[in-house]
Design an enzyme around this catalytic site. Structure first.
Site, PDB file in Angstrom:
ATOM      1  CG  ASN A  12      -7.602 -18.366 -15.956  1.00  0.00           C
ATOM      2  OD1 ASN A  12      -7.287 -19.400 -15.391  1.00  0.00           O
ATOM      3  ND2 ASN A  12      -8.082 -17.327 -15.307  1.00  0.00           N
ATOM      4  CG  HIS A  15     -10.112 -24.200 -13.527  1.00  0.00           C
ATOM      5  ND1 HIS A  15     -10.451 -24.323 -12.197  1.00  0.00           N
ATOM      6  CD2 HIS A  15     -10.644 -23.038 -13.950  1.00  0.00           C
ATOM      7  CE1 HIS A  15     -11.198 -23.276 -11.839  1.00  0.00           C
ATOM      8  NE2 HIS A  15     -11.326 -22.480 -12.880  1.00  0.00           N
ATOM      9  NE  ARG A  50     -10.916 -17.885  -5.485  1.00  0.00           N
ATOM     10  CZ  ARG A  50     -12.017 -17.323  -6.000  1.00  0.00           C
ATOM     11  NH1 ARG A  50     -12.196 -17.256  -7.290  1.00  0.00           N
ATOM     12  NH2 ARG A  50     -12.944 -16.842  -5.200  1.00  0.00           N
TER      13      ARG A  50
HETATM   14  N1  PXP Z   1     -11.071 -12.961 -16.469  1.00  0.00           N
HETATM   15  C1  PXP Z   1     -11.202 -12.877 -15.129  1.00  0.00           C
HETATM   16  C2  PXP Z   1     -10.969 -11.566 -14.478  1.00  0.00           C
HETATM   17  C3  PXP Z   1     -11.517 -14.019 -14.366  1.00  0.00           C
HETATM   18  O1  PXP Z   1     -11.652 -13.927 -13.029  1.00  0.00           O
HETATM   19  C4  PXP Z   1     -11.650 -15.257 -15.025  1.00  0.00           C
HETATM   20  C5  PXP Z   1     -11.897 -16.508 -14.221  1.00  0.00           C
HETATM   21  O2  PXP Z   1     -10.816 -16.785 -13.419  1.00  0.00           O
HETATM   22  C6  PXP Z   1     -11.487 -15.288 -16.415  1.00  0.00           C
HETATM   23  C7  PXP Z   1     -11.225 -14.131 -17.115  1.00  0.00           C
HETATM   24  C8  PXP Z   1     -11.586 -16.562 -17.196  1.00  0.00           C
HETATM   25  O3  PXP Z   1     -12.890 -17.072 -17.097  1.00  0.00           O
HETATM   26  P1  PXP Z   1     -13.178 -18.538 -17.621  1.00  0.00           P
HETATM   27  O4  PXP Z   1     -12.290 -19.456 -16.858  1.00  0.00           O
HETATM   28  O5  PXP Z   1     -14.634 -18.718 -17.335  1.00  0.00           O
HETATM   29  O6  PXP Z   1     -12.866 -18.541 -19.085  1.00  0.00           O
END
Ligand code: PXP
Length: 261
Positions: A12, A15, A50
């Site tokens: 992901n 950030h 978002r």
């Molecule tokens: N899966 C989903 C559905 C999420 O909403 C998020 C956060 O955006 C993540 C995984 C990843 O979470 P993290 O950033 O805490 O690893």
């Protein structure tokens, strides 16, 4: 014994965009981060568009779809506007998540039971378009059964409560949450669902959950992006030092050359 699927890593990159947006420019570029993640072995890229566009923006999603060679997992709230954008983007998969504007991150799972009537048409549209739909839910039997009834082929188990309990040293809660995840993963697989998991995972919790044979994919962001700063900062400082040194040497070179004439 049922076949154990290979475990995919979805990275992901939200950030990276948070950091980019802090200055309003183009650096650091989330698409470059996605390409680096793939180069390093990620099996797919996850990004959450978002409603408030606080990190990933529409143009990022379009570029991710165009520029990455691995599957794109488009996280989104199931609003009509977002469904329209996702259908137009044609990602490999969508992950439907609950969204509240004031939350720092996706705090809880989707209430598939309570929202079944509004979710059903969106899920059907994605199924018709050949886009895999995942519901981001707590490992709760009623939610898992509803995901199956709604014909979502995939669920993603929300691991946030388990990870938070570990971080906060709440051992009893962590153990109860873990049991819920173990039972939920087994129930989901027996209902014919593909099982993913994510939220708040770090190296230790990812290792623990990777031992559950039903889990086919982990989606991980925040911890890895934070770690990347520490792993990469030393190299970046060395590269900056070297660039400055080259600049200074060019003055020395220039004045030496000037002295000769
Ligand atoms: N899966 C989903 C559905 C999420 O909403 C998020 C956060 O955006 C993540 C995984 C990843 O979470 P993290 O950033 O805490 O690893």
């Amino acid at each position: 014994m049922p076949k154990i699927p290979p475990l995919r890593l979805g990275v992901n990159i939200d950030h990276i965009a948070t950091l980019r947006n802090a200055r309003g420019g183009r650096h650091p570029d989330p698409v470059r981060a996605a390409l680096a993640a793939i180069e390093a072995g990620a099996d797919g890229i996850t990004a959450h568009l978002r409603e408030d566009r606080r990190h990933i923006r529409d143009a990022d999603m379009a570029r991710l779809k165009a520029e990455i060679s691995k599957p794109l997992n488009f996280e989104m709230a199931a609003t009509p506007d977002m469904v329209r954008i996702a259908l137009a983007t044609k990602p490999h998969a969508v992950c439907l998540v609950p969204e509240r504007r004031e939350e720092l991150t996706t705090e809880g799972g989707l209430d598939a039971v309570g929202q079944r009537e509004s979710l059903a048409p969106s899920i059907a549209r994605f199924n018709d378009a050949g886009i895999r739909v995942s519901l981001f839910i707590a490992a709760d039997p009623a939610q898992i059964e509803m995901a199956s009834k709604l014909c979502a082929p995939v669920i993603e188990i929300h691991t946030g409560a388990w990870c938070d309990a570990i971080t906060d040293g709440e051992t009893a809660k962590a153990s109860a949450e873990w049991q819920r995840i173990v039972a939920g993963a087994a129930l989901a697989q027996s209902a014919g669902l593909e099982v993913h998991a994510g939220h708040g995972l770090d190296y230790a919790t990812a290792q623990a959950i990777a031992a559950l044979p039903q889990i086919a994919e982990l989606n991980i962001g925040f911890h890895m992006i934070g770690e990347a700063l520490f792993v990469g900062l030393g190299e970046t400082v060395r590269a900056m030092r070297a660039a400055m040194n080259r600049g200074r040497q060019s003055i020395v070179g220039h004045s030496l050359a000037a002295g000769k004439t």
